[in-house]
Structure formats: structure tokens, C-alpha cells
Enzyme design. Sequence first.
Site, PDB file in Angstrom:
ATOM      1  N   HIS A   1      -3.614  -1.814 -13.361  1.00  0.00           N
ATOM      2  CA  HIS A   1      -4.535  -2.304 -12.346  1.00  0.00           C
ATOM      3  C   HIS A   1      -4.771  -1.262 -11.260  1.00  0.00           C
ATOM      4  O   HIS A   1      -4.082  -0.237 -11.197  1.00  0.00           O
ATOM      5  CB  HIS A   1      -3.990  -3.586 -11.709  1.00  0.00           C
ATOM      6  CG  HIS A   1      -2.648  -3.396 -11.056  1.00  0.00           C
ATOM      7  ND1 HIS A   1      -1.475  -3.522 -11.771  1.00  0.00           N
ATOM      8  CD2 HIS A   1      -2.282  -3.060  -9.791  1.00  0.00           C
ATOM      9  CE1 HIS A   1      -0.440  -3.288 -10.964  1.00  0.00           C
ATOM     10  NE2 HIS A   1      -0.916  -2.995  -9.757  1.00  0.00           N
TER      11      HIS A   1
ATOM     12  N   HIS B   1      -2.618   2.128 -12.146  1.00  0.00           N
ATOM     13  CA  HIS B   1      -1.183   2.312 -12.347  1.00  0.00           C
ATOM     14  C   HIS B   1      -0.563   1.044 -12.933  1.00  0.00           C
ATOM     15  O   HIS B   1      -1.196  -0.015 -12.970  1.00  0.00           O
ATOM     16  CB  HIS B   1      -0.482   2.667 -11.032  1.00  0.00           C
ATOM     17  CG  HIS B   1      -0.567   1.571  -9.997  1.00  0.00           C
ATOM     18  ND1 HIS B   1      -1.675   1.372  -9.208  1.00  0.00           N
ATOM     19  CD2 HIS B   1       0.325   0.611  -9.649  1.00  0.00           C
ATOM     20  CE1 HIS B   1      -1.464   0.349  -8.396  1.00  0.00           C
ATOM     21  NE2 HIS B   1      -0.263  -0.144  -8.654  1.00  0.00           N
TER      22      HIS B   1
ATOM     23  N   ASP C   1       2.914  -1.241 -12.431  1.00  0.00           N
ATOM     24  CA  ASP C   1       3.976  -1.398 -11.432  1.00  0.00           C
ATOM     25  C   ASP C   1       5.344  -0.985 -11.958  1.00  0.00           C
ATOM     26  O   ASP C   1       6.114  -0.331 -11.262  1.00  0.00           O
ATOM     27  CB  ASP C   1       4.017  -2.848 -10.938  1.00  0.00           C
ATOM     28  CG  ASP C   1       2.909  -3.133  -9.945  1.00  0.00           C
ATOM     29  OD1 ASP C   1       2.190  -2.188  -9.559  1.00  0.00           O
ATOM     30  OD2 ASP C   1       2.739  -4.308  -9.562  1.00  0.00           O
TER      31      ASP C   1
ATOM     32  N   ARG D   1      -8.395  -4.566   5.279  1.00  0.00           N
ATOM     33  CA  ARG D   1      -7.793  -5.495   4.321  1.00  0.00           C
ATOM     34  C   ARG D   1      -6.288  -5.544   4.552  1.00  0.00           C
ATOM     35  O   ARG D   1      -5.607  -4.526   4.479  1.00  0.00           O
ATOM     36  CB  ARG D   1      -8.095  -5.034   2.900  1.00  0.00           C
ATOM     37  CG  ARG D   1      -7.425  -5.796   1.755  1.00  0.00           C
ATOM     38  CD  ARG D   1      -7.650  -4.982   0.489  1.00  0.00           C
ATOM     39  NE  ARG D   1      -7.244  -5.602  -0.751  1.00  0.00           N
ATOM     40  CZ  ARG D   1      -6.028  -5.491  -1.298  1.00  0.00           C
ATOM     41  NH1 ARG D   1      -5.078  -4.804  -0.670  1.00  0.00           N
ATOM     42  NH2 ARG D   1      -5.769  -6.052  -2.463  1.00  0.00           N
TER      43      ARG D   1
END
Length: 314
Positions: free
Chosen positions: A283, A221, A223, A293
Site C-alpha cells: 500500500h 511498501h 508493513d 491530514r
Amino acid sequence: MTSSAKVIKRKNNLEKKTNDDKGTNNLRYGPLPKISGQRIWSRGIIILGVLIYVWYTSKDGKEISLAKQKDIVVTRGQAVDCDPEYINEIQQFPGCVPAKCGRYVSDKLVTFNEAETLLNLAKKGISLGGSSGGASILDLHSGALSYGEKFVNIYTLENTEQLITAADLMIYKMVKNKIQHAIAENFGINSDSLYLAHPTFFSKLSNLEPQTPHDEYWHVHVDKETYESFHYTSLLYLTDFNIDFKGGRFVFVDDPDKPNKNTTVDPRKGRVLMFTSGAENPHFVERVSSGVRYAITVSFTCDASKSISDPTTK
């Protein structure tokens, strides 16, 4: 002639024949070659050149790593051509147009203690809810907290005041200010032209199966296409790749047709990743295969009308 003399003569004749044969063989095959030092040096240069060529060309088959987990990076960057739409839109905000688009990494902005404080804050907050899938978020500005397959306002839950303290939020604000100034310095803009944007949030990613589209964080996608107000994006990693979790690397897709041209960033506790939010930086995050994470996304806009305030205790 005595028998002893005959034996000695026969022996001498045999030795003479053997020596004659050696000489004949030397002439037959030629003298032994002599290799000069210059010739050895030339061959060494050729071999070295071949090795360098093989190493260099073999890199085409590998991703580019902007920062590995074991690296300790003061500041490392990679410039990319700005997306025309991004530049056209951001030019209406004087002092906020980047000197160049790209992405930067730094391991020296945020201290270990600051990262540890924010990690504990994320764990405390998300412990009040949490997604039933693999991605949970906590937005201290709006109060949004993943809760099963939906979201709730964390400030309406019990015990929030005990879990989220003024001291925690002071560290949160200090870290945000550090990142804001680092973005301004690296992209050549005025830090006063940057404003905190929505959403800015903690994330917890695991290998649980997705239950809603919000859990599928691994899709490529841009941002600014997802959040129109974004102009600059940053992430602060709160846990370590290959130590606290596996998978979960950040991947810039520089050529969709050639995955080996991707640029990767390994999460490292306290590491800050900063990049322009336009289509020059598509990204995704690799799916976490084990462990957990934690990170915080801190986003900035150049449009003061889209700014949000720092969080406070409610």
C-alpha cells in the site's frame, strides 16, 4: 348545363381523384405498421441489457473504493489471499493466525469525542516540534517527535506534562483496546494474542516539500517488510478527506501493473482501517496536495517479546 353545375361537377371529380390517389399511395407504401406490446417489451429488455453491460464493463477502468468519505460504515471488509511467508511466520503464535487475510473498515468503533481528544493531543504534541518537510510524527511510547530534519524526545522538552495529560492517555488506551478487539473479531483470532507493537504513532501530513526520506510517505511498501514485528496494522483517521485536506487517500496496490485495480480508503474522522501486515497488503498514501491530514497508526504483534507498554505521563 349551367356554369354553376359545371363548377360543382369539376369539384366532385377533383375530390374523387384525390381519394383515389390516397388509396394508391397506401397500396404503394403498404399499410402502416402495427407494433404490439410484446415487441415494445422485448426491445426494452434488449436496451436495458446493453446499458447494464456497459455499466458493468466500465467499472474495469475505475479503482475499487472500500470506503468513501461520505459513507458511514459499520463494518466493511475485503478478503485477499494471505502471503505464504506471512502465514508461515505467524503460525508459530497459536491463536493469532487469521481465518482469512484482508482489510476492514469501521466508522462505529471510535466516537467523535474520542477522535477529537486524540486530534487535540496530536496537535499539542507535534506543536512542540514538527518536521521541516511534509511528514511529522509523534510516538508517545518512545517519545520520538519530528523536529526539523531530526527527532527529539518529547519528554525532555518543557511543558510536556501540561500538554499530555493522564486523561488524554486514558482515552488513548481505551481506543487502542477497542481496535485490538475489532481486529480479533474481524480476523477470527484471540484478542489476548495481540500485543501493541513499535512503532505506534501520530502522523501529520502536508504538502510541504520533503527534506529527508522520512518525508516521502507516498512510496509503496509492505508493513511487515518495513517493521518485522508487525502482524496486524490499523489506522485511526482524525481529519476528513476533501474537507480538511485533499489527496492523502490510503491505497492498496492489488496489481502493480494495473493501477485501476487498486483499492482505496478515504480518510474520515473516527474511521478505523485494519489489515493484515504481510505482502498481501502492499500500500501507499497519496501525497497530500493541500491542507493537513492527521491520523494515528496503531500496530500489533503476535510476538509477546516484541510488545510495548501503553504510554504514561513521564
